[in-house]
Design an enzyme around this catalytic site. Sequence first.
Site, PDB file in Angstrom:
ATOM      1  N   HIS A 117       0.840  -1.208   0.000  1.00  0.00           N
ATOM      2  CA  HIS A 117       0.000   0.000   0.000  1.00  0.00           C
ATOM      3  C   HIS A 117       0.874   1.257   0.000  1.00  0.00           C
ATOM      4  O   HIS A 117       0.598   2.217  -0.712  1.00  0.00           O
ATOM      5  CB  HIS A 117      -0.879   0.040   1.252  1.00  0.00           C
ATOM      6  CG  HIS A 117      -1.853  -1.091   1.385  1.00  0.00           C
ATOM      7  ND1 HIS A 117      -1.775  -2.015   2.394  1.00  0.00           N
ATOM      8  CD2 HIS A 117      -2.937  -1.431   0.650  1.00  0.00           C
ATOM      9  CE1 HIS A 117      -2.780  -2.873   2.274  1.00  0.00           C
ATOM     10  NE2 HIS A 117      -3.498  -2.553   1.224  1.00  0.00           N
ATOM     11  N   LYS A 125      -0.725  -4.006  -9.215  1.00  0.00           N
ATOM     12  CA  LYS A 125      -0.797  -5.113 -10.173  1.00  0.00           C
ATOM     13  C   LYS A 125      -1.069  -6.441  -9.460  1.00  0.00           C
ATOM     14  O   LYS A 125      -1.414  -7.423 -10.099  1.00  0.00           O
ATOM     15  CB  LYS A 125       0.505  -5.192 -10.972  1.00  0.00           C
ATOM     16  CG  LYS A 125       0.696  -4.045 -11.934  1.00  0.00           C
ATOM     17  CD  LYS A 125       1.980  -4.237 -12.744  1.00  0.00           C
ATOM     18  CE  LYS A 125       2.158  -3.132 -13.766  1.00  0.00           C
ATOM     19  NZ  LYS A 125       3.415  -3.307 -14.531  1.00  0.00           N
ATOM     20  N   ASP A 184      -3.532  -7.168  -7.720  1.00  0.00           N
ATOM     21  CA  ASP A 184      -4.924  -7.474  -8.058  1.00  0.00           C
ATOM     22  C   ASP A 184      -5.117  -7.132  -9.535  1.00  0.00           C
ATOM     23  O   ASP A 184      -5.776  -6.149  -9.889  1.00  0.00           O
ATOM     24  CB  ASP A 184      -5.867  -6.663  -7.166  1.00  0.00           C
ATOM     25  CG  ASP A 184      -5.665  -7.003  -5.700  1.00  0.00           C
ATOM     26  OD1 ASP A 184      -6.226  -7.996  -5.247  1.00  0.00           O
ATOM     27  OD2 ASP A 184      -4.897  -6.285  -5.010  1.00  0.00           O
TER      28      ASP A 184
END
Length: 273
Positions: free
Chosen positions: A34, A145, A147
């Site tokens: 994140h 990327k 997901d």
Amino acid sequence: MEILTTPQELQQTRATLKGSVGFVPTMGALHKGHLSLIEKSVKENDFTIVSIFVNPTQFLPGEDFNKYPRKLEADKEICKRAKVDLLFTPTKESIYFEDEVLVKAPKVKGYILEGHFRPGHFDGVLQIVNKLLNLTRPTRAYFGKKDAQQLYLVQKMVREFYLPTKIVGCEIVRDSDGLALSSRNIYLSPQERDIALQIPRSLKRAVKLIQQGERDSKKIKEEMLKLLKPIRVEYVEIVDREFNFLEQIQPSNTIILVAGYVGSTRLIDNVWI
Ligand code: AMP
């Protein structure tokens, strides 16, 4: 950093921002994956908005919505340190309506791979991402990327709904042992984590085979499945960047994807060729 909890507050504050806006939607329990998205946004934009919302509509009945890790206090610190300008943490009640208008994932690309094993998952993803993009009206929005199918479908929605945001795909961040970072990794026992490493190993093997000249998807998948024996595999598939299944590898236009369970933890990973 300002923390906003209602769509109305976010809309009002967004309207005061003059300059480019980067947006990073997350479900929290923030990790370095994140953080890489957030840092890229902070670097590339005048303002960065992060959202943290464990979106109930993208979980299927029986999935881990209730036990999904929630670490809001630690997440706030991470965002503050990363120089996030606005943190948006809505409640379900504040952002969803009764009998509301629904976005539907495309019937084919939204129901293969992840969508096949989690039917309706992408309806929920696109529903919330559409709301969040309308509230934040970002210049750029950042998606991992990791997901890959989600990234593709969000890009497709933005194009087909004529939304004025550029979707930026960001590289997968891995632990030093190769496991892709995921909020769900905390569910893994040390033994399960060892087993989970077969997933990145299988992807590495695929890359090696391709470097050696192999182009046959079936052969590559067979080799990967040998390494994935200890994992309850849901799928090993090879697609192009538009998520069409490939019989032959197309260099610079291929994604190799794996999904499966280690114990009761569902993991996904992929590599872009
Ligand atoms: P999540 O909180 O799982 O919904 O993820 C929020 C965003 O972070 C999504 O765009 C994910 O693709 C991205 N993300 C999650 N894990 C990683 C990772 N290991 N590397 C890069 N991006 C990631």
